[in-house]
Design an enzyme around this catalytic site. Sequence first.
Site, short mmCIF file in Angstrom:
data_model
loop_
_atom_site.label_atom_id
_atom_site.label_comp_id
_atom_site.label_asym_id
_atom_site.label_seq_id
_atom_site.Cartn_x
_atom_site.Cartn_y
_atom_site.Cartn_z
N HIS A 165 0.84 -1.20 0.00
CA HIS A 165 0.00 0.00 0.00
C HIS A 165 0.88 1.25 0.00
CE1 HIS A 165 -3.46 2.58 1.28
NE2 HIS A 165 -2.48 3.28 1.84
N GLU A 166 1.88 1.26 0.86
CA GLU A 166 2.76 2.42 0.93
C GLU A 166 3.64 2.55 -0.31
OE1 GLU A 166 2.19 4.65 3.04
OE2 GLU A 166 0.79 3.42 4.19
N HIS A 178 1.97 4.57 -2.82
CA HIS A 178 2.17 6.02 -2.65
C HIS A 178 3.59 6.44 -3.03
CE1 HIS A 178 -1.67 6.50 -0.72
NE2 HIS A 178 -1.34 5.82 0.35
#
Length: 459
Positions: free
Chosen positions: A24-25, A28
């Site tokens: 998920h990170e 980003h």
Amino acid sequence: MSTLLFILGVLVMVVAIAFSIGLHEVGHLVPAKRFGVRVPQYMIGFGKTLWSFKRGDTEYGFKAIPLGGYIAMIGMYPPAKNKGVVGATDAPILRKSSTGMFQQMADEARHAAAEQLQPGDENRLFYKLPVYKRIIIMLGGPVMNLLIGVVMIGIVTVGFGMPSQTSTVEEVYQCVVPLGEESSRDSSVNNGCLPSDAPGPAYAAGLRPGDTITSFDGAPVGTTDWVELTQAIRGHAGESVPLTYEREGVEHSTTITPYKTERPVINDQGQLVTDAAGNPQTVEVGFIGMGSDVRNIQQPVSAVLPAVGQQVSGVAAVVLDLPARVAAVGKAAFSDTPRDPNGPISVVGVGRIAGEISAMEQIGVADKAASLISLIGGLNIALFVFNLIPLLPLDGGHIVGALFESVRRFFSKIFRRPDPGPVDIAKMLPLTYVVAVGMLVMGAVLIYADIVKPVSIFG
């Protein structure tokens, strides 16, 4: 052995959660770096740093509390309009206002962010990016979870197959038991039948467990057409209908007359329909008294996205009513009220379910693997939906802020007004803290409930 398998299932889920958060990170991180934003930190967890290393501008590492993750980006807070450029280190300006404390909070956040700036960061600030780039960065995390969910659900759907009702008969009832009396009958005595019960139409027509129905009323019945067959039976109450079935490779013909009786309403997915109070709705329909053999049937690739869509829709329904559902879980945890098995659970609950799946001796290795992969897929779908909630500090809150900025600048341009500049999310910090505290409280309630009154998928 079962204890070791339980622990193994929990560990598998712990690793899966860590990877899901980490990716998920990454969702980003990659676009942020691609668009030139400096990212000082990429961390899994919160609290004290346990281990880290630095590569380029970014420190990568793990922290003590593995309940999330984050990347730190330079320039998340634009400068105050009366402060000049980001990086100003003058003391926050106090003013007489009913919101003075909140203004102070925003100024202190900007001041702390400014201390991270280095020479050359002037063009590497997040808030200076075009709106669409900021949205791409904030969408990157949830989209990564969605992609993981699609892959996991795809593996299960196409590779292992989905549990499906087939046209093969698993059980045949010798009689028609009136609705509501099933639980009071002793199936060991005359198969649960009383002399006053109507004979079961399927049994009377000669159907037995293991038979495969091939046609009903002249229409062919495919292997996975059980729901369609059930709907056809329900629509022919009291009518004599031709039926063919296969037994040990030989096809047989018979005539069956569905019995008109009160039965639960079933939707197109074969699920019970309930009223506002959660009670099953009933209707008078045709009934022949037999049950389907459920088997894992491999699905085409085209079935993956509809399956994902169903999960997204189900999770969204839970999220829209999340405070009320968490309150219900809390009530169940502190009382004798039964817990809703379809309600929200914490990571503790997810780990416990994974452990139960791994420890079940009645489940084969392939089914265990499919169940765990499906659980990982469902977890990532939940992360995708949850992170799109339009509230800070969640990704959805940043996306809404960027969209609002775009709309505000559009109308300023239309009406020939000065550019209002970037949206100052620092002013939203009080609400952000309220949301964060609310999330912590709900998480604590769910964890407590998953310890004292866990949801068990095996009853």
